[in-house]
Design an enzyme around this catalytic site. Structure first.
Site, PDB file in Angstrom:
ATOM      1  N   ASP A  34       0.859  -1.176   0.000  1.00 49.55           N
ATOM      2  CA  ASP A  34       0.000   0.000   0.000  1.00 49.55           C
ATOM      3  C   ASP A  34       0.899   1.231   0.000  1.00 49.55           C
ATOM      4  OD1 ASP A  34      -2.937   1.024   0.467  1.00 49.55           O
ATOM      5  OD2 ASP A  34      -1.647   2.224   1.770  1.00 49.55           O
ATOM      6  N   GLU A  36       1.048   5.648   0.248  1.00 52.90           N
ATOM      7  CA  GLU A  36       0.430   6.957   0.492  1.00 52.90           C
ATOM      8  C   GLU A  36       1.169   7.954  -0.387  1.00 52.90           C
ATOM      9  OE1 GLU A  36      -2.262   7.062   2.114  1.00 52.90           O
ATOM     10  OE2 GLU A  36      -2.079   5.040   2.944  1.00 52.90           O
ATOM     11  N   HIS A 175      -5.491   4.857   6.442  1.00 52.06           N
ATOM     12  CA  HIS A 175      -4.773   5.657   5.450  1.00 52.06           C
ATOM     13  C   HIS A 175      -3.298   5.820   5.806  1.00 52.06           C
ATOM     14  CE1 HIS A 175      -8.347   6.544   3.138  1.00 52.06           C
ATOM     15  NE2 HIS A 175      -8.964   6.961   4.239  1.00 52.06           N
ATOM     16  N   ASP A 180      -2.850  -0.186   6.330  1.00 49.41           N
ATOM     17  CA  ASP A 180      -3.713  -0.558   5.210  1.00 49.41           C
ATOM     18  C   ASP A 180      -3.252  -1.862   4.574  1.00 49.41           C
ATOM     19  OD1 ASP A 180      -4.988   1.746   5.785  1.00 49.41           O
ATOM     20  OD2 ASP A 180      -4.654   2.728   3.844  1.00 49.41           O
TER      21      ASP A 180
END
Length: 599
Positions: A34, A36, A175, A180
């Site tokens: 994942d 960001e 998030h 995540d």
């Protein structure tokens, strides 16, 4: 630098890609990732955090997490969403230091992400920008998997937070990349549990799981069990052991398994799979043998689900008749003593080639048999009045030597040098195009293409069809030799030698045991024309060496193949024209041939 938490039981990953078949899902190493970011565009970069979890068989093997300095401020709305601020990433390592660690962590694994195009798109763009080679990971997206097994009654949407709550994930997504990724691991395992009863138990099944396959088709996947991972031919059999379909592949097991996945989208083939009850493999030594065997089995069994040509007797040839005053005729069978061009896949295309010859040469088009010397003059036809026929019927008391010159020109155009026809029709296309008579120019171009390609095909087949025995060898990637024995264009024997093996004794054995092949009437080969085309294509590949040739194998310098580029005269004009029969041009493109020397 990124922090890595290895597991004490970590072992080498077993599954590099979807290319390897038959791997149970519990043996597959997944890396759930994942990211960001500072925005939604991969081209803009802006990765602020990477989180990844490596799992296999339900066990966590390791984790990776690192903040990343994106080289720009973090937008306020992103900071509110993720909690990652500009000050947090100011002292973090840049992506060029973090990315290699992630690539090493994920090496030889299958990438998993929720909405994978987003995360994988950022990673691939980063590799391109920083000069790293993308490892071409196999990728699993949990979003389409969820759409397959999670209904609207269970969840209003397929967001990660919604699925994590539905499956009671141990970690709540917030998030942040690692949290995540951990939540996605639990979602992945829950989805795999739901997919298992649907027959999705192996990695290759997972590749098409997002595209639903009818259950009755998926249940047939056991037909591929036990098939070898080797080149060969496969036969789908139906009730009464009827052969329904014949195909070929370099990997029999992989190809047959694909029929029971979403990769197979042909309605007729899905219908065939539903009634099939067995698959018979025929392992072949080489891919060439597999292709040839496929053609022969199709011709032998005429499977109802094979669309390709299986009736060589239905192909047409253009023949210059053996008469006092020869004419052109479309025939099914090659006859000795007269020139032929072809074969053509349809009679319509053969007739187009005939029209091309008639446009260029004043050959007679009547079907009456004319004596060499007539006592009384006949009545000339309308074509003679238009200058399109030499009218040998009106000659009396002596042979029409003028028509002999026309017949000799036609014979040369068919067998050696088509320049007379090509030049005449090319000039006519130019005149018509200059007059903006594009439909007529397109029709002439179609006829020219049909003639040149048929002549090139016949001139290419003729020398190999006359050759009683041809032995050739090609080096293999393993260091041995791939050997073939060809008789009258038919594959009579083939073998592969080991790197440490002397190939000459194998050649002698092949020649001694090769199939006996009766000589055909050239240019027709002693096999299906498609088989001859396969053999010729193999013989013309780089690296092929001739070991023995019993007959001269050469192509004329001014053959039709030398005019192959002129067969597409006025491409723009041709593109404006639709075939007169309303169908696409069904003449195959000519295969390039050496214009001199032995082939």
């Amino acid at each position: 630098m990124p922090s890595t938490t290895p597991s004490p039981t970590s072992t080498t990953a077993l599954q590099p890609s979807f290319e390897d078949l038959g791997t149970p899902l519990h043996d597959v190493t997944f890396v759930v990732v994942d990211l960001e970011t500072t925005g939604g565009r991969a081209a803009d970069g802006g990765i602020t955090e990477i989180g990844a979890v490596k799992v296999r068989g339900g066990e966590v093997l390791g984790e990776l997490q690192s903040l990343v300095n994106p080289g720009r401020p973090v937008p306020a709305f992103v900071a509110r969403l993720t909690g990652i601020t500009t000050s947090m990433v100011a002292t973090a390592p840049p992506l060029e230091l973090v990315l290699p660690s992630f690539l090493e962590f994920a090496r030889d694994a299958v990438l998993v992400a929720h909405n994978a195009p987003f995360d994988v798109g950022f990673l691939r763009a980063a590799c391109d920008r920083l000069g790293y080679e993308w490892p071409r990971f196999a990728v699993v997206d949990t979003v389409p998997l969820a759409r397959r097994v999670v209904t609207r009654d269970e969840a209003p949407n397929h967001k990660l937070s919604t699925l994590a709550a539905l499956f009671r994930a141990q970690v709540t997504p917030d998030h942040r990349a690692l949290a995540d990724a951990r939540a996605t691991v639990d979602v992945l395992h829950a989805l795999l549990e739901r997919l298992a009863p649907l027959g999705i138990t192996h990695l290759e099944d997972l590749a098409g799981a997002a595209d639903p396959v009818p259950p009755d088709v998926r249940r047939k996947r056991t037909l591929a069990d036990g098939l070898p991972e080797a080149p060969g031919v496969y036969l789908f059999r139906g009730p009464g052991d009827e052969v329904l379909y014949v195909g070929t592949s370099t990997n029999l097991r992989k190809r047959v398994r694909s029929y029971f996945t979403a990769a197979e989208k042909r309605g007729r083939i899905t219908e065939m799979v539903r009634i099939a009850h067995a698959v018979t493999p025929v392992v072949c030594v080489t891919p060439l043998e597999a292709q040839v065997r496929e053609l022969r089995l199709i011709a032998e069994h005429a499977p109802r689900y094979n669309r390709r040509s299986k009736h060589p007797e239905r192909q047409s040839w253009v023949r210059l008749t053996d008469e006092a005053y020869p004419r052109l005729s479309v025939v099914r069978e090659v006859r000795a003593g007269t020139p032929h061009i072809g074969p053509y896949p349809s009679r319509q295309t053969a007739l187009a080639a005939v029209e091309a010859l008639h446009d260029a040469l004043p050959l007679r088009q009547c079907t009456a048999r004319l004596p060499r010397v007539a006592r009384t003059a006949g009545s000339p036809c309308a074509l003679a009045g238009m200058g399109r026929c030499s009218a040998p019927c009106v000659a009396t008391g002596t042979a029409d030597e003028g028509y002999d010159a026309v017949a000799d020109a036609a014979r040369a155009a068919l067998t050696s040098d088509p320049s007379a026809v090509v030049d005449a029709l090319a000039a006519r296309v130019g005149r018509l195009a200059a007059q903006e008579r594009f439909e007529e120019a397109g029709l002439v171009t179609h006829r020219l293409r049909a003639f040149v390609q048929g002549a090139a095909r016949a001139q290419r087949l003729d020398p190999v069809a006359r050759c009683a025995e041809l032995v050739a060898a090609r080096p293999t990637s393993a260091g041995g030799w791939e050997l073939v024995v060809v008789k009258h264009a038919r594959l009579a024997a083939t073998a592969v030698t080991r790197p440490d093996e002397d190939p000459l004794p194998v050649v002698d054995a092949l020649r001694a045991t090769a199939e006996d092949v009766a000589p055909p009437v050239a240019p027709a080969p002693a096999c299906h024309p498609e088989e001859a085309a396969l053999v010729l294509a193999w013989l013309e590949e780089p690296g092929v060496r001739l070991v023995h040739v019993s007959h001269t194998w050469a192509c004329p310098v001014r053959s039709a193949a030398a005019h192959a580029d002129l067969a597409t005269v006025s491409t723009t004009v041709a593109d404006l024209w639709v075939d007169p029969d309303g169908r696409p041009d069904d003449v195959a493109d000519p295969v390039p041939v050496a214009t001199m020397t032995a082939c």
